[in-house]
Design a protein around this motif. Structure first.
Motif, mmCIF file in Angstrom:
data_model
loop_
_atom_site.group_PDB
_atom_site.id
_atom_site.type_symbol
_atom_site.label_atom_id
_atom_site.label_comp_id
_atom_site.label_asym_id
_atom_site.label_seq_id
_atom_site.Cartn_x
_atom_site.Cartn_y
_atom_site.Cartn_z
ATOM 1 N N LEU A 161 -52.978 -35.821 44.833
ATOM 2 C CA LEU A 161 -53.500 -36.572 45.974
ATOM 3 C C LEU A 161 -55.035 -36.595 45.960
ATOM 4 N N MET A 162 -55.648 -35.463 45.594
ATOM 5 C CA MET A 162 -57.106 -35.411 45.546
ATOM 6 C C MET A 162 -57.652 -36.330 44.459
ATOM 7 N N GLU A 163 -56.984 -36.348 43.314
ATOM 8 C CA GLU A 163 -57.422 -37.234 42.226
ATOM 9 C C GLU A 163 -57.310 -38.691 42.650
ATOM 10 N N ARG A 164 -56.208 -39.016 43.333
ATOM 11 C CA ARG A 164 -55.994 -40.386 43.790
ATOM 12 C C ARG A 164 -57.057 -40.792 44.807
ATOM 13 N N ALA A 165 -57.486 -39.816 45.621
ATOM 14 C CA ALA A 165 -58.489 -40.101 46.659
ATOM 15 C C ALA A 165 -59.915 -39.964 46.135
ATOM 16 N N GLY A 166 -60.071 -39.568 44.858
ATOM 17 C CA GLY A 166 -61.395 -39.411 44.293
ATOM 18 C C GLY A 166 -62.154 -38.231 44.860
ATOM 19 N N GLU A 201 -67.209 -36.662 50.662
ATOM 20 C CA GLU A 201 -66.640 -37.569 51.663
ATOM 21 C C GLU A 201 -65.185 -37.874 51.317
ATOM 22 N N VAL A 202 -64.345 -37.849 52.337
ATOM 23 C CA VAL A 202 -62.921 -38.117 52.157
ATOM 24 C C VAL A 202 -62.550 -39.331 52.991
ATOM 25 N N GLY A 203 -61.897 -40.285 52.367
ATOM 26 C CA GLY A 203 -61.506 -41.496 53.058
ATOM 27 C C GLY A 203 -60.364 -41.266 54.029
ATOM 28 N N PRO A 204 -59.981 -42.304 54.758
ATOM 29 C CA PRO A 204 -58.887 -42.173 55.733
ATOM 30 C C PRO A 204 -57.528 -42.004 55.055
ATOM 31 N N ASP A 205 -56.677 -41.214 55.698
ATOM 32 C CA ASP A 205 -55.287 -41.020 55.248
ATOM 33 C C ASP A 205 -55.175 -40.672 53.759
ATOM 34 N N PRO A 206 -55.804 -39.574 53.329
ATOM 35 C CA PRO A 206 -55.723 -39.220 51.898
ATOM 36 C C PRO A 206 -54.397 -38.583 51.513
ATOM 37 N N GLY A 207 -53.569 -38.214 52.497
ATOM 38 C CA GLY A 207 -52.295 -37.559 52.201
ATOM 39 C C GLY A 207 -52.364 -36.055 52.275
ATOM 40 N N PHE A 208 -53.565 -35.519 52.528
ATOM 41 C CA PHE A 208 -53.741 -34.075 52.698
ATOM 42 C C PHE A 208 -54.667 -33.842 53.890
ATOM 43 N N ASP A 209 -54.709 -32.611 54.362
ATOM 44 C CA ASP A 209 -55.562 -32.256 55.490
ATOM 45 C C ASP A 209 -56.909 -31.750 54.990
#
Length: 280
Positions: A161-166, A201-209
């Protein structure tokens, strides 16, 4: 045709068992000599015998086995049932091996009680830490198998999930625990799998908290070498140090775990820092 003795040998069961199967109508012989009562079986009946033994190994009673055979369980269904049972047995073996390792480790602990070196326990402050995390519920903090089963799968999922969210990880993997009671007798805990992410920075709804672990003003820390199934060894060392030095734990008293080195193919070489919040 085969005599009952030869058929028993070929099927790797006892003659007594074959007589019992005949008596209950589960596997009657192909032929019974009217004069001497000798039972004879055919090679084709080995298929039925194999199914009986397989279904028994799956945990079915002989009454249930007969009902299943009457329903004509085909080879594909039988293969699927056996594979499922094999997976269950393998999981049970893993759990039993883990319990055995824990018993051995606790025996070693008992042997060195009163002679444990606590000199490598260090008191230090832990700054706030921004993390990405996933969580699950385990049966109990005292049940390593449940913790492993629920915690371990979270890490590869979180990494994906982190890789997908960059979002890159900026430090070692972390595990921490919180009570998750639903009643006075509930011992379940929430297990958290996490990676530090700094100020990324983390975008919206990354799939993790994304949460910030608060500062720990004082933590009794020690390095644990080896499998986390034996983490209680280092926990005991930290507990002795806390008691000897006039500290007490901050509720709920669970250690935070920082996995410094985790060779996937050798748990005995794992290196983990255990951090227990304490106060005077």
């Amino acid at each position: 045709m085969f005599s009952i003795g030869d058929f028993a040998g070929l099927g790797r069961v006892s003659v007594r068992m074959l007589r019992h199967y005949d008596a209950i109508g589960l596997l009657p012989p192909a032929h019974v000599d009217q004069h001497n009562g000798y039972r004879s079986y055919t090679a084709a009946q080995l298929r039925t015998l194999n199914r009986i033994v397989a279904l028994k190994d799956l945990g079915f009673t002989l009454h249930q086995v007969r009902a299943l055979l009457e329903d004509k369980v085909d080879t594909g269904e039988m293969r699927g049932m056996l594979r499922l049972r094999r997976a269950e047995l393998a999981a049970q073996v893993d759990r039993d091996n883990l319990r055995l390792a824990q018993v051995d480790a606790r025996l070693r602990m008992i042997e060195i009680e009163g002679h444990m070196d606590t000199g490598d326990v260090i008191i230090k402050s832990i700054p706030p830490l921004r993390i990405a995390e996933l969580s699950a519920v385990a049966k109990s903090y005292d049940d390593p198998s449940s913790i492993t089963e629920n915690l371990t799968p979270l890490y590869p999922r979180l990494m994906e999930l982190m890789e997908r969210a960059g979002v890159p990880m900026t430090g070692s993997p972390i595990a921490y625990y919180r009570p998750a009671p639903t009643g006075p007798e509930d011992e379940t805990i929430t297990v958290h799998a996490a990676f530090p992410i700094g100020d990324v920075e983390v975008g919206p709804d990354p799939g993790f908290d994304v949460v910030v672990l608060p500062e720990i003003e004082q933590a009794a820390t020690a390095l644990h070498e080896g499998s986390m199934s034996e983490a209680f060894r280092t926990g005991q060392k930290i507990a002795n140090w806390i008691d000897d030095n006039g500290f007490r734990t901050v509720p709920p008293g669970y250690a935070r775990e920082i996995y410094l080195d985790c060779p996937p193919d050798d748990f005995t070489k794992w290196l983990t820092e255990m951090q227990v919040p304490v106060i005077r």
